[in-house]
Design a protein around this motif. Structure first.
Motif, PDB file in Angstrom:
ATOM      1  N   VAL A   1       0.845  -1.199   0.000  1.00 53.28           N
ATOM      2  CA  VAL A   1       0.000   0.000   0.000  1.00 53.28           C
ATOM      3  C   VAL A   1       0.877   1.244   0.000  1.00 53.28           C
ATOM      4  CG1 VAL A   1      -1.804   1.266   1.208  1.00 53.28           C
ATOM      5  CG2 VAL A   1      -1.833  -1.223   1.237  1.00 53.28           C
ATOM      6  N   GLU A   2       1.915   1.236   0.833  1.00 52.96           N
ATOM      7  CA  GLU A   2       2.825   2.380   0.915  1.00 52.96           C
ATOM      8  C   GLU A   2       3.486   2.658  -0.438  1.00 52.96           C
ATOM      9  OE1 GLU A   2       3.583   4.284   3.562  1.00 52.96           O
ATOM     10  OE2 GLU A   2       2.614   3.174   5.182  1.00 52.96           O
ATOM     11  N   LEU A   3       3.920   1.600  -1.114  1.00 48.94           N
ATOM     12  CA  LEU A   3       4.570   1.774  -2.416  1.00 48.94           C
ATOM     13  C   LEU A   3       3.599   2.323  -3.453  1.00 48.94           C
ATOM     14  CD1 LEU A   3       6.766  -1.469  -2.560  1.00 48.94           C
ATOM     15  CD2 LEU A   3       7.540   0.883  -2.272  1.00 48.94           C
ATOM     16  N   ALA A   4       2.361   1.852  -3.423  1.00 48.83           N
ATOM     17  CA  ALA A   4       1.350   2.356  -4.348  1.00 48.83           C
ATOM     18  C   ALA A   4       1.061   3.829  -4.067  1.00 48.83           C
ATOM     19  CB  ALA A   4       0.076   1.529  -4.234  1.00 48.83           C
ATOM     20  N   LEU A   5       1.049   4.202  -2.801  1.00 45.11           N
ATOM     21  CA  LEU A   5       0.826   5.606  -2.447  1.00 45.11           C
ATOM     22  C   LEU A   5       1.986   6.474  -2.934  1.00 45.11           C
ATOM     23  CD1 LEU A   5      -0.570   5.156   1.160  1.00 45.11           C
ATOM     24  CD2 LEU A   5      -1.792   6.187  -0.758  1.00 45.11           C
ATOM     25  N   GLU A   6       3.204   5.988  -2.777  1.00 46.35           N
ATOM     26  CA  GLU A   6       4.376   6.751  -3.221  1.00 46.35           C
ATOM     27  C   GLU A   6       4.396   6.932  -4.731  1.00 46.35           C
ATOM     28  OE1 GLU A   6       8.077   5.206  -1.779  1.00 46.35           O
ATOM     29  OE2 GLU A   6       7.410   5.296   0.307  1.00 46.35           O
ATOM     30  N   SER A   7       3.954   5.898  -5.449  1.00 49.71           N
ATOM     31  CA  SER A   7       3.940   5.997  -6.907  1.00 49.71           C
ATOM     32  C   SER A   7       2.849   6.930  -7.406  1.00 49.71           C
ATOM     33  CB  SER A   7       3.763   4.610  -7.535  1.00 49.71           C
ATOM     34  OG  SER A   7       2.447   4.129  -7.306  1.00 49.71           O
ATOM     35  N   GLY A   8       1.857   7.221  -6.543  1.00 47.09           N
ATOM     36  CA  GLY A   8       0.788   8.140  -6.922  1.00 47.09           C
ATOM     37  C   GLY A   8      -0.349   7.498  -7.678  1.00 47.09           C
TER      38      GLY A   8
ATOM     39  N   ALA B   1      -4.497  -2.420  -3.258  1.00 45.51           N
ATOM     40  CA  ALA B   1      -3.554  -2.887  -2.241  1.00 45.51           C
ATOM     41  C   ALA B   1      -4.152  -2.751  -0.845  1.00 45.51           C
ATOM     42  CB  ALA B   1      -2.245  -2.102  -2.340  1.00 45.51           C
ATOM     43  N   LEU B   2      -4.908  -1.674  -0.613  1.00 48.90           N
ATOM     44  CA  LEU B   2      -5.547  -1.488   0.699  1.00 48.90           C
ATOM     45  C   LEU B   2      -6.605  -2.556   0.931  1.00 48.90           C
ATOM     46  CD1 LEU B   2      -5.943   0.188   3.277  1.00 48.90           C
ATOM     47  CD2 LEU B   2      -7.627   1.523   2.018  1.00 48.90           C
TER      48      LEU B   2
ATOM     49  N   ARG C   1      -5.338   4.859   9.063  1.00 52.31           N
ATOM     50  CA  ARG C   1      -4.346   5.795   8.527  1.00 52.31           C
ATOM     51  C   ARG C   1      -4.056   5.541   7.058  1.00 52.31           C
ATOM     52  NH1 ARG C   1      -0.183   6.085  13.706  1.00 52.31           N
ATOM     53  NH2 ARG C   1      -1.594   7.295  15.025  1.00 52.31           N
ATOM     54  N   LEU C   2      -3.992   4.254   6.682  1.00 55.30           N
ATOM     55  CA  LEU C   2      -3.766   3.936   5.275  1.00 55.30           C
ATOM     56  C   LEU C   2      -4.959   4.371   4.428  1.00 55.30           C
ATOM     57  CD1 LEU C   2      -2.105   0.410   5.517  1.00 55.30           C
ATOM     58  CD2 LEU C   2      -1.023   2.527   4.753  1.00 55.30           C
ATOM     59  N   ALA C   3      -6.172   4.113   4.926  1.00 55.40           N
ATOM     60  CA  ALA C   3      -7.387   4.481   4.180  1.00 55.40           C
ATOM     61  C   ALA C   3      -7.464   5.986   3.995  1.00 55.40           C
ATOM     62  CB  ALA C   3      -8.619   3.969   4.907  1.00 55.40           C
ATOM     63  N   LYS C   4      -7.070   6.715   5.008  1.00 55.03           N
ATOM     64  CA  LYS C   4      -7.080   8.178   4.936  1.00 55.03           C
ATOM     65  C   LYS C   4      -6.140   8.675   3.841  1.00 55.03           C
ATOM     66  CE  LYS C   4      -6.099  12.135   7.944  1.00 55.03           C
ATOM     67  NZ  LYS C   4      -5.639  12.512   9.287  1.00 55.03           N
TER      68      LYS C   4
ATOM     69  N   LEU D   1      -5.294  10.613  -1.775  1.00 55.25           N
ATOM     70  CA  LEU D   1      -4.669  10.448  -3.087  1.00 55.25           C
ATOM     71  C   LEU D   1      -5.735  10.378  -4.180  1.00 55.25           C
ATOM     72  CD1 LEU D   1      -2.043   9.945  -4.705  1.00 55.25           C
ATOM     73  CD2 LEU D   1      -2.407   7.518  -4.325  1.00 55.25           C
ATOM     74  N   ALA D   2      -6.829   9.680  -3.900  1.00 52.87           N
ATOM     75  CA  ALA D   2      -7.909   9.536  -4.878  1.00 52.87           C
ATOM     76  C   ALA D   2      -8.572  10.880  -5.158  1.00 52.87           C
ATOM     77  CB  ALA D   2      -8.942   8.523  -4.395  1.00 52.87           C
TER      78      ALA D   2
END
Length: 90
Positions: A35-42, A50-51, A78-81, A86-87
């Protein structure tokens, strides 16, 4: 040193459980990292997928007694937030 048979058995069983729990924690960390990597990639869609995969894995860790219920809830929240932010920005 353990003297009784029961104490010796507990040492053996604790060692087995430690290996299983270590594997479970590692698996949970891997899902969270995805999830973190997907968030970093945007990539919002990838982060959402991933979430959805990480959430049941975290809760499974709770039912197996590897992590505390509130810890898992906090991580999911926190991940969902972050995924939601990002969405919205994308």
């Amino acid at each position: 040193m353990a003297n009784t048979l029961q104490a010796k058995k507990r040492i053996r069983s604790n060692a087995r459980r430690a290996l299983v729990n270590k594997a479970r924690k590692s698996r949970i960390r891997t899902f969270v990292k995805n999830v973190e990597l997907a968030l970093e990639s945007g990539n919002a869609e990838e982060a959402q997928v991933a979430l959805k995969a990480a959430q049941p894995e975290l809760m499974r860790g709770v039912t197996k007694g590897v992590i505390h219920k509130k810890t898992a809830s906090r991580k999911v929240s926190r991940l969902a937030k972050r995924v939601k932010a990002l969405a919205v920005s994308a």
